[in-house]
Design a protein around this motif. Structure first.
Motif, PDB file in Angstrom:
ATOM      1  N   UNK A 182       3.888   2.211   1.989  1.00  0.00           N
ATOM      2  CA  UNK A 182       5.133   2.909   1.720  1.00  0.00           C
ATOM      3  C   UNK A 182       4.892   4.606   1.561  1.00  0.00           C
ATOM      4  N   UNK A 183       5.163   5.275   3.152  1.00  0.00           N
ATOM      5  CA  UNK A 183       5.103   6.742   2.173  1.00  0.00           C
ATOM      6  C   UNK A 183       5.305   7.250   0.819  1.00  0.00           C
ATOM      7  N   UNK A 184       4.712   7.756  -0.141  1.00  0.00           N
ATOM      8  CA  UNK A 184       4.976   7.792  -1.059  1.00  0.00           C
ATOM      9  C   UNK A 184       6.141   8.870  -1.317  1.00  0.00           C
ATOM     10  N   UNK A 185       5.606   9.826  -0.121  1.00  0.00           N
ATOM     11  CA  UNK A 185       7.454  10.651  -0.164  1.00  0.00           C
ATOM     12  C   UNK A 185       8.249  10.221   0.864  1.00  0.00           C
ATOM     13  N   UNK A 240       4.852   9.156  -8.304  1.00  0.00           N
ATOM     14  CA  UNK A 240       3.215   8.375  -8.316  1.00  0.00           C
ATOM     15  C   UNK A 240       2.651   6.781  -9.299  1.00  0.00           C
ATOM     16  N   UNK A 241       3.657   7.647 -10.746  1.00  0.00           N
ATOM     17  CA  UNK A 241       2.929   6.617 -11.563  1.00  0.00           C
ATOM     18  C   UNK A 241       3.647   5.524 -11.187  1.00  0.00           C
ATOM     19  N   UNK A 242       5.186   5.669 -10.812  1.00  0.00           N
ATOM     20  CA  UNK A 242       5.765   4.617 -11.035  1.00  0.00           C
ATOM     21  C   UNK A 242       5.176   3.932  -9.925  1.00  0.00           C
ATOM     22  N   UNK A 243       4.829   4.297  -8.703  1.00  0.00           N
ATOM     23  CA  UNK A 243       4.565   3.245  -7.196  1.00  0.00           C
ATOM     24  C   UNK A 243       3.186   2.637  -7.573  1.00  0.00           C
ATOM     25  N   UNK A 248       0.695  -1.206   0.348  1.00  0.00           N
ATOM     26  CA  UNK A 248       0.032   0.309  -0.210  1.00  0.00           C
ATOM     27  C   UNK A 248       0.903   1.582  -0.345  1.00  0.00           C
ATOM     28  N   UNK A 249       0.432   2.453  -0.367  1.00  0.00           N
ATOM     29  CA  UNK A 249       0.814   3.456  -0.415  1.00  0.00           C
ATOM     30  C   UNK A 249      -0.026   4.986  -0.594  1.00  0.00           C
ATOM     31  N   UNK A 250       0.399   5.786   0.316  1.00  0.00           N
ATOM     32  CA  UNK A 250      -0.453   7.150   0.610  1.00  0.00           C
ATOM     33  C   UNK A 250       0.189   8.134  -1.046  1.00  0.00           C
ATOM     34  N   UNK A 251      -0.729   8.560  -1.668  1.00  0.00           N
ATOM     35  CA  UNK A 251      -0.258   8.814  -3.060  1.00  0.00           C
ATOM     36  C   UNK A 251      -1.709  10.203  -3.344  1.00  0.00           C
ATOM     37  N   UNK A 252      -0.613  11.132  -4.158  1.00  0.00           N
ATOM     38  CA  UNK A 252      -2.036  11.968  -4.725  1.00  0.00           C
ATOM     39  C   UNK A 252      -1.497  12.997  -4.162  1.00  0.00           C
ATOM     40  N   UNK A 253      -0.289  13.218  -3.481  1.00  0.00           N
ATOM     41  CA  UNK A 253      -0.240  13.992  -2.008  1.00  0.00           C
ATOM     42  C   UNK A 253       0.462  15.626  -2.895  1.00  0.00           C
ATOM     43  N   UNK A 254       0.256  15.982  -3.972  1.00  0.00           N
ATOM     44  CA  UNK A 254       1.281  17.510  -4.531  1.00  0.00           C
ATOM     45  C   UNK A 254      -0.576  17.664  -4.727  1.00  0.00           C
ATOM     46  N   UNK A 255      -0.213  19.387  -5.387  1.00  0.00           N
ATOM     47  CA  UNK A 255      -1.356  19.812  -5.517  1.00  0.00           C
ATOM     48  C   UNK A 255      -0.265  21.241  -6.237  1.00  0.00           C
ATOM     49  N   UNK A 256      -1.914  20.715  -7.206  1.00  0.00           N
ATOM     50  CA  UNK A 256      -1.721  22.262  -8.705  1.00  0.00           C
ATOM     51  C   UNK A 256      -0.108  22.030  -9.220  1.00  0.00           C
ATOM     52  N   UNK A 257       0.871  22.871  -9.278  1.00  0.00           N
ATOM     53  CA  UNK A 257       1.234  21.919  -9.835  1.00  0.00           C
ATOM     54  C   UNK A 257       2.540  21.352  -9.336  1.00  0.00           C
ATOM     55  N   UNK A 260      10.090   4.799  -4.569  1.00  0.00           N
ATOM     56  CA  UNK A 260       9.605   3.698  -5.755  1.00  0.00           C
ATOM     57  C   UNK A 260      11.221   2.209  -5.688  1.00  0.00           C
ATOM     58  N   UNK A 261      12.172   2.666  -4.649  1.00  0.00           N
ATOM     59  CA  UNK A 261      12.981   1.726  -4.967  1.00  0.00           C
ATOM     60  C   UNK A 261      12.450   0.390  -4.017  1.00  0.00           C
ATOM     61  N   UNK A 262      12.222   1.826  -2.621  1.00  0.00           N
ATOM     62  CA  UNK A 262      11.815   1.074  -1.970  1.00  0.00           C
ATOM     63  C   UNK A 262      10.413  -0.160  -1.801  1.00  0.00           C
ATOM     64  N   UNK A 263       9.480   0.351  -2.169  1.00  0.00           N
ATOM     65  CA  UNK A 263       8.329   0.010  -2.960  1.00  0.00           C
ATOM     66  C   UNK A 263       8.827  -1.708  -3.462  1.00  0.00           C
ATOM     67  N   UNK A 264       9.887  -1.373  -4.653  1.00  0.00           N
ATOM     68  CA  UNK A 264       9.905  -2.497  -5.144  1.00  0.00           C
ATOM     69  C   UNK A 264      10.782  -3.716  -4.656  1.00  0.00           C
ATOM     70  N   UNK A 265      11.627  -2.717  -3.781  1.00  0.00           N
ATOM     71  CA  UNK A 265      12.318  -4.488  -2.643  1.00  0.00           C
ATOM     72  C   UNK A 265      11.646  -4.814  -1.223  1.00  0.00           C
ATOM     73  N   UNK A 266      10.254  -4.083  -0.947  1.00  0.00           N
ATOM     74  CA  UNK A 266       8.735  -5.245  -0.454  1.00  0.00           C
ATOM     75  C   UNK A 266       8.246  -5.594  -0.753  1.00  0.00           C
ATOM     76  N   UNK A 267       7.700  -5.724  -2.413  1.00  0.00           N
ATOM     77  CA  UNK A 267       7.000  -6.517  -2.970  1.00  0.00           C
ATOM     78  C   UNK A 267       8.052  -8.008  -3.865  1.00  0.00           C
ATOM     79  N   UNK A 268       9.315  -7.859  -3.982  1.00  0.00           N
ATOM     80  CA  UNK A 268      10.438  -8.612  -4.084  1.00  0.00           C
ATOM     81  C   UNK A 268      10.393  -9.484  -2.643  1.00  0.00           C
ATOM     82  N   UNK A 269      10.360  -8.943  -1.695  1.00  0.00           N
ATOM     83  CA  UNK A 269      10.638  -9.778  -0.336  1.00  0.00           C
ATOM     84  C   UNK A 269       9.218 -10.593  -0.621  1.00  0.00           C
TER      85      UNK A 269
END
Length: 255
Positions: free
Chosen positions: A222-225, A21-24, A6-15, A230-239
């Motif tokens: 995994x916190x998106x910020x 997020x796309x990679x996660x 799981x990840x917290x995403x969509x945490x930008x604002x305007x520009x 991205x690397x951490x999420x990949x590592x955990x997924x592989x684990x």
């Protein structure tokens, strides 16, 4: 064992963009999407929902205080009846965006200071659970196990999923150590990896003082910020996969 990533995403604002997020969304099986209060806006929410749909990831509302300046980490004390409406407002925002995009909201969790307060404040926890129930009792609620919020959710008959925040330290009672205290945020990727591996190996996590905590865990967050998320999420997924567990979105889990 079924495990959601799981990840917290969509945490930008305007520009302004925060995290990749796309990679996660190519890695995680579910996402908590900011609903415009602590972060996010309508356009970012829509992009996040559509990207999740394209990657077959579940989506949930990430609900917090109206605190963009503090990223939802400033406690705001307001009447419970007023706060209830702010919760429903955010749920409705993501539900509307999701429906228009052809996706479905399956879960929700509370962000930052609001979530931390709900872990220990029974009247607040009960109000938050009641607010979600008035909107959609079928939503899965993400919880820390054995907290006031998880107890209120279970009493109300909700499906709950216990979350393990891989990069946050826990105290001996299983509550998150407050940000700003030494060791509260675990920044070393190798240390995070070892914490996840320990949980996958023996079903336990260690508190900041070394106490063994053995509550059931359904989803690893995994916190998106977080730098290198991205690397951490990949590592955990592989684990998870290497240990022989089934990567499973929240909506498909046996809760």
């Amino acid at each position: 064992m079924q495990i959601d990533l799981n990840s917290d995403l969509g945490e930008g604002f305007g520009p302004y963009k925060l995290g990749d997020d796309e990679a996660l969304l190519k890695i995680v099986t579910s996402a908590n999407i900011a609903c415009g209060y602590h972060a996010g806006d309508a356009v970012i929410m829509d992009k996040s929902v559509r990207a999740a749909l394209a990657n077959k990831a579940d989506i949930g509302a990430h609900v917090g205080f109206p605190d963009r300046l503090g990223f939802g980490r400033h406690p705001i004390h307001m009447e419970l009846a007023e706060l209830e409406k702010h919760v429903i407002y955010q749920l409705g925002a993501l539900e509307g965006i999701a429906r228009a995009a052809g996706h479905k909201m399956t879960h929700m969790n509370f962000h930052g200071a609001l979530g931390n307060m709900a872990f220990v404040d029974r009247p607040l926890a009960e109000m938050l659970v009641d607010a979600v129930a008035s909107f959609n009792h079928d939503l899965i609620l993400l919880c820390l196990a054995n907290t006031e919020f998880s107890k209120a959710a279970e009493k109300k008959g909700f499906k709950t999923a216990n979350v393990f925040l891989a990069d946050r330290a826990y105290d001996d009672d299983g509550i998150l150590v407050k940000r700003g205290l030494p060791g509260a945020v675990i920044e070393d990727p190798e240390a995070v990896k070892q914490r996840v591996k320990q949980f996958l190996d023996d079903g336990a996590i260690l508190s900041i003082n070394g106490k063994r905590l053995t509550t059931p865990i359904h989803t690893i967050l995994v916190h998106g910020d977080t730098p290198g998320s991205v690397t951490l999420a990949n590592t955990i997924r592989s684990l998870i996969q290497d240990e022989g567990h089934a990567l499973t979105p929240l909506s498909q889990m046996d809760l």
